[in-house]
Structure formats: structure tokens, C-alpha cells
Design a protein around this motif. Structure first.
Motif, mmCIF file in Angstrom:
data_model
loop_
_atom_site.group_PDB
_atom_site.id
_atom_site.type_symbol
_atom_site.label_atom_id
_atom_site.label_comp_id
_atom_site.label_asym_id
_atom_site.label_seq_id
_atom_site.Cartn_x
_atom_site.Cartn_y
_atom_site.Cartn_z
ATOM 1 N N LYS A 177 0.683 -1.243 -0.003
ATOM 2 C CA LYS A 177 -0.145 -0.052 0.166
ATOM 3 C C LYS A 177 0.957 1.203 0.123
ATOM 4 O O LYS A 177 0.297 2.460 0.162
ATOM 5 N N GLY A 178 2.131 1.000 -0.147
ATOM 6 C CA GLY A 178 3.161 2.296 -0.313
ATOM 7 C C GLY A 178 3.589 2.689 1.323
ATOM 8 O O GLY A 178 4.442 3.724 1.196
ATOM 9 N N TYR A 179 3.360 2.121 2.131
ATOM 10 C CA TYR A 179 3.933 2.837 3.484
ATOM 11 C C TYR A 179 5.381 1.984 3.707
ATOM 12 O O TYR A 179 5.831 0.903 3.295
ATOM 13 N N ARG A 180 6.156 2.823 4.022
ATOM 14 C CA ARG A 180 7.588 2.559 4.351
ATOM 15 C C ARG A 180 8.178 2.913 5.759
ATOM 16 O O ARG A 180 9.078 2.199 6.223
ATOM 17 N N ARG A 181 7.472 3.733 6.459
ATOM 18 C CA ARG A 181 7.654 4.024 7.915
ATOM 19 C C ARG A 181 6.721 3.292 8.622
ATOM 20 O O ARG A 181 5.622 3.561 8.890
ATOM 21 N N ILE A 182 7.219 1.879 9.475
ATOM 22 C CA ILE A 182 6.093 0.997 9.849
ATOM 23 C C ILE A 182 6.558 0.683 11.207
ATOM 24 O O ILE A 182 7.731 0.205 11.477
ATOM 25 N N GLY A 183 5.798 1.073 12.175
ATOM 26 C CA GLY A 183 6.126 0.647 13.716
ATOM 27 C C GLY A 183 5.313 -0.652 14.087
ATOM 28 O O GLY A 183 4.461 -1.236 13.412
ATOM 29 N N MET A 184 5.962 -0.968 15.188
ATOM 30 C CA MET A 184 5.338 -2.271 15.624
ATOM 31 C C MET A 184 5.164 -2.192 17.063
ATOM 32 O O MET A 184 5.731 -1.865 17.943
ATOM 33 N N MET A 185 4.054 -2.588 17.759
ATOM 34 C CA MET A 185 3.746 -2.445 19.321
ATOM 35 C C MET A 185 3.341 -3.824 19.823
ATOM 36 O O MET A 185 2.381 -4.548 19.210
ATOM 37 N N THR A 186 3.730 -4.242 21.050
ATOM 38 C CA THR A 186 3.358 -5.518 21.543
ATOM 39 C C THR A 186 3.447 -5.347 22.900
ATOM 40 O O THR A 186 3.972 -4.542 23.821
ATOM 41 N N THR A 187 2.688 -6.508 23.550
ATOM 42 C CA THR A 187 2.768 -6.521 25.016
ATOM 43 C C THR A 187 4.078 -6.931 25.374
ATOM 44 O O THR A 187 4.971 -7.522 24.642
ATOM 45 N N SER A 188 4.301 -6.864 26.780
ATOM 46 C CA SER A 188 5.666 -6.921 27.422
ATOM 47 C C SER A 188 6.686 -8.251 26.719
ATOM 48 O O SER A 188 6.160 -9.322 26.676
ATOM 49 N N LEU A 189 7.956 -8.061 26.146
ATOM 50 C CA LEU A 189 8.786 -9.208 25.869
ATOM 51 C C LEU A 189 9.569 -9.754 26.894
ATOM 52 O O LEU A 189 10.599 -10.398 26.636
ATOM 53 N N ILE A 190 9.543 -9.049 28.206
ATOM 54 C CA ILE A 190 10.456 -9.388 29.273
ATOM 55 C C ILE A 190 10.329 -10.960 29.514
ATOM 56 O O ILE A 190 11.496 -11.506 29.747
ATOM 57 N N ASN A 191 9.319 -11.754 29.258
ATOM 58 C CA ASN A 191 9.307 -13.182 29.790
ATOM 59 C C ASN A 191 9.542 -13.891 28.540
ATOM 60 O O ASN A 191 9.206 -15.353 28.326
ATOM 61 N N HIS A 192 9.957 -13.128 27.358
ATOM 62 C CA HIS A 192 10.388 -13.834 25.953
ATOM 63 C C HIS A 192 9.102 -14.721 25.754
ATOM 64 O O HIS A 192 9.022 -15.929 25.031
ATOM 65 N N THR A 193 7.778 -14.272 25.809
ATOM 66 C CA THR A 193 6.552 -15.177 25.321
ATOM 67 C C THR A 193 6.565 -15.590 23.922
ATOM 68 O O THR A 193 6.712 -14.459 23.194
ATOM 69 N N THR A 194 6.505 -16.653 23.694
ATOM 70 C CA THR A 194 6.743 -17.203 22.092
ATOM 71 C C THR A 194 6.230 -16.183 21.063
ATOM 72 O O THR A 194 6.699 -15.918 19.991
ATOM 73 N N PRO A 195 4.570 -16.163 21.412
ATOM 74 C CA PRO A 195 4.074 -15.459 19.947
ATOM 75 C C PRO A 195 4.652 -13.869 19.869
ATOM 76 O O PRO A 195 4.619 -13.404 18.669
ATOM 77 N N ARG A 196 4.855 -13.269 20.980
ATOM 78 C CA ARG A 196 5.343 -12.031 20.911
ATOM 79 C C ARG A 196 6.705 -11.748 20.372
ATOM 80 O O ARG A 196 6.973 -11.053 19.574
ATOM 81 N N VAL A 197 7.574 -12.716 20.737
ATOM 82 C CA VAL A 197 9.049 -12.804 20.264
ATOM 83 C C VAL A 197 8.958 -13.051 18.803
ATOM 84 O O VAL A 197 9.725 -12.351 18.115
ATOM 85 N N GLU A 198 8.090 -14.139 18.462
ATOM 86 C CA GLU A 198 8.193 -14.523 16.921
ATOM 87 C C GLU A 198 7.512 -13.573 16.130
ATOM 88 O O GLU A 198 8.008 -13.283 14.877
ATOM 89 N N ARG A 199 6.412 -12.899 16.514
ATOM 90 C CA ARG A 199 5.877 -11.882 15.552
ATOM 91 C C ARG A 199 6.943 -10.579 15.404
ATOM 92 O O ARG A 199 6.848 -9.944 14.365
ATOM 93 N N VAL A 200 7.673 -10.189 16.501
ATOM 94 C CA VAL A 200 8.592 -9.331 16.133
ATOM 95 C C VAL A 200 9.646 -9.699 15.380
ATOM 96 O O VAL A 200 10.247 -8.784 14.512
ATOM 97 N N GLU A 201 10.021 -10.873 15.456
ATOM 98 C CA GLU A 201 11.178 -11.312 14.319
ATOM 99 C C GLU A 201 10.330 -11.323 13.021
ATOM 100 O O GLU A 201 11.224 -10.925 11.977
ATOM 101 N N GLY A 202 9.235 -11.641 12.927
ATOM 102 C CA GLY A 202 8.588 -11.608 11.603
ATOM 103 C C GLY A 202 8.364 -10.203 10.860
ATOM 104 O O GLY A 202 8.889 -9.976 9.617
ATOM 105 N N TYR A 203 8.150 -9.352 11.826
ATOM 106 C CA TYR A 203 8.173 -7.971 11.424
ATOM 107 C C TYR A 203 9.441 -7.625 10.817
ATOM 108 O O TYR A 203 9.815 -6.937 9.850
ATOM 109 N N LYS A 204 10.707 -7.642 11.667
ATOM 110 C CA LYS A 204 11.909 -7.483 11.353
ATOM 111 C C LYS A 204 12.259 -8.277 9.991
ATOM 112 O O LYS A 204 12.922 -7.545 8.825
#
Length: 334
Positions: A177-204
């Protein structure tokens, strides 16, 4: 009033106690219709209630499973638990639902409490911080299945989404859709919760594939109550993101609440995609683009796997984790 027994029902129906027992356990394939009707009428007339505790002791099974969820407020959790309950009900199993609030102490309490109640198995959305208890269950061949998360080094089958792919689908749609500056927000990563960590990695990964720099300032994680403050700071950067990927339903709600309070227009001022297809996404104005999980299929798979283990059709340690495919639901928020 004295307790009504099987003997009382048998006397009222003019059959043997073993016949009543067979009827109550639904083993009446060769039982005559008139006999079944007499027993049912006797049960209703006398108000007979089976002694579940006594039956459990005799059969060495409670026909009950425990489900320990991380946070019952998640839309995903509610739907998964509904599917688990449906499967268990169809198999004549009861369910006990406990909410751990992502708190290892509460999770430990519930694991010990449910095992003390002799439930036949557990489905756990694990915090990851009770490895000794998880290992004890493995060592004793106790039936257990993880849901939504896995714990490194624990040979316990998990039912999960392809989380990296879910985030990649969202980022790729932003880019199309033409967006280049894309951010990501998630709940805390402190406990390395699987879906949160993996979704951030997929974003990257999706950004790297497109040659777009990854800005640490564009990645926010925190408790739900702090996310609106974090978003305020994010949108006041010198070059703020044009679009935000919400890592789960609780994050999406906080973003939309902020947008409404601050008069931020979606998608004109800020494009939004959420992971988890919340019930309001399709009729919110504008309708929210989401990445959906097959929640009912996941819950069904988890319950069926656990019941197979409980009924000795499968062995816990031989089961591989199952991953389910996400689906991009394109609407109007991008």
C-alpha cells in the motif's frame, strides 16, 4: 433426606444394579427400550445424582481436564477455550478453566491444585517460568499440552500459529500500500513469550527483505496500561511511523482508544493492522485489517491431542508441535 443410590434406582426400575450401572455409563447397546425407559423414569422420580467422586476412584479417572490460560481477556484465548470445551463435552469430559494472569506463581498454584484434584490432563498457555513443574509432568508421563506458546528445552507438544508469517503478512500489506515507515507495538517481551517474540522477528524479517531499515524506536513493548503513553511518544518522533502493526488484540484496542481520544484518523493519519481478528474489526469505522488465527481449529486440535494422550492413544513425548496458518483479512484501515 438420604442419598439415593443405584440400588434404590434398581429396585424402583425392577432391574439389577449392574443394569443400572451399564445404563448410567451409556453401555446399553443391547438393552431393551422398555428397560432403558424404566431406568430413566426411576432416575427422574427418585432424583438420583451419580456420585462422581466415587466413580472417579473406581475408574481411576475423573473425566476432567484442566485448562490454565495466560490471560482470559484475550479474544484468542476465549475462542480457543470455547473450542476446547466443545471437544471435551462431545467426549463426555468436563473442563476446569483457570486464569493465571501471566503470573508464574498463580500458574504454579493452579497446576498443583488441578493435579491434586486428579484431573486427567492439562492444557496450559505456559508462562515458561515453572520448568521444574513441567519437567515433573514429563517425567511422570502426565498428559499435558501447551497452547499458543512453547518452552525451550521442554519436550511437550504445543499448538501454535505461524507467528513470524502472521507479522510478515501484515508488513507486506503495508508495503504493497506504499507505506515505508512502519512501527510495531506488542505487550511485554520481558518473559520472552513465544508469539510476541516471533511476531517481532517476523516484522523485522519482512522489512529486511524489502531493504527497509529497522528503527529500534519504532518497536514498542510494554504492559497494556502503558501503551497509550508509549504511542504518544512514538507519534511525536521527528519522523514518526505512518503505520502501526498491533501485535495482539489488547494492543489493537489501546491503539484505537488512543486514536479516538486524540482525533487521529485511521488510516489517513495512521494506518493500522492488528494480529488477531477481534470480533469488532469488521464493523469498526473504518473496518480494521487484521491477521486472523484459526482459533477454533487450534483449540480443537489441542483438546483432541490431549484426549488422545489421556486415553493412551498417543504418547506425550512422541508428539510434535503443530503450527497453523494465519490469514490476512483485508479491510479499510490501511
Amino acid at each position: 433426606m438420604k442419598n439415593v443410590t443405584i440400588a434404590d434406582v434398581a429396585k424402583q426400575a425392577e432391574v439389577s444394579k449392574s443394569t443400572v450401572s451399564q445404563y448410567l455409563n451409556k453401555r446399553y447397546d443391547y438393552m431393551g427400550e422398555k428397560t432403558k425407559q424404566r431406568i430413566q423414569e426411576a432416575v427422574e422420580k427418585l432424583g438420583y445424582q451419580p456420585n462422581i467422586v466415587a466413580r472417579s476412584l473406581k475408574q481411576k479417572a475423573t473425566k476432567t481436564i484442566g485448562v490454565i490460560v495466560a490471560n482470559i481477556l484475550h479474544n484468542f484465548t476465549t475462542k480457543v477455550v470455547r473450542a476446547i470445551e466443545d471437544v471435551c463435552h462431545a467426549s463426555d469430559f468436563h473442563t476446569i478453566i483457570c486464569n493465571a494472569d501471566d503470573d508464574p506463581v498463580k500458574e504454579k498454584y493452579y497446576i498443583e491444585m488441578l493435579r491434586a484434584k486428579q484431573v486427567d490432563g492439562l492444557i496450559i498457555f505456559p508462562t515458561g517460568d515453572n520448568r521444574d513443574l513441567y519437567q515433573k509432568m514429563l517425567d511422570s508421563s502426565y498428559p499435558v499440552v501447551f497452547m499458543d506458546r512453547e518452552v525451550e528445552g521442554m519436550d511437550i507438544p504445543s499448538i501454535m500459529l505461524h507467528n513470524e508469517k502472521a507479522a510478515e503478512l501484515a508488513v507486506e500489506h503495508f508495503l504493497e500500500k506504499g507505506y515505508r515507515r512502519i512501527g510495531m507495538m506488542t505487550t511485554s517481551l520481558i518473559n520472552h513469550t513465544t508469539p510476541r517474540v516471533e511476531r517481532v522477528e517476523g516484522y523485522k524479517k519482512a522489512l529486511r527483505r524489502s531493504g527497509i531499515p529497522i528503527y529500534k524506536d519504532y518497536i514498542i513493548s510494554g504492559e497494556p496500561q502503558s501503551l497509550q503513553t508509549e504511542l504518544e511518544e512514538l507519534l511525536h518522533l521527528e519522523r514518526p511511523p505512518e503505520g502501526i502493526l498491533a501485535g495482539n488484540d489488547l494492543v489493537l484496542i489501546e491503539i484505537l482508544k488512543y486514536a479516538k481520544q486524540k482525533g487521529v484518523r485511521v488510516p489517513e493519519d495512521l494506518a493500522v493492522i492488528g494480529i488477531d481478528d477481534v470480533s469488532f474489526a469488521s464493523f469498526y469505522t473504518p473496518a480494521i485489517t487484521t491477521v486472523a488465527q484459526p482459533t477454533f481449529k487450534m483449540g480443537k486440535a489441542g483438546a483432541e491431542l490431549l484426549l488422545n494422550i489421556v486415553q493412551k492413544q498417543e504418547e506425550t513425548t512422541k508428539q510434535a508441535s503443530l503450527r497453523f496458518e494465519p490469514t490476512l483479512m483485508i479491510r479499510d484501515s490501511v
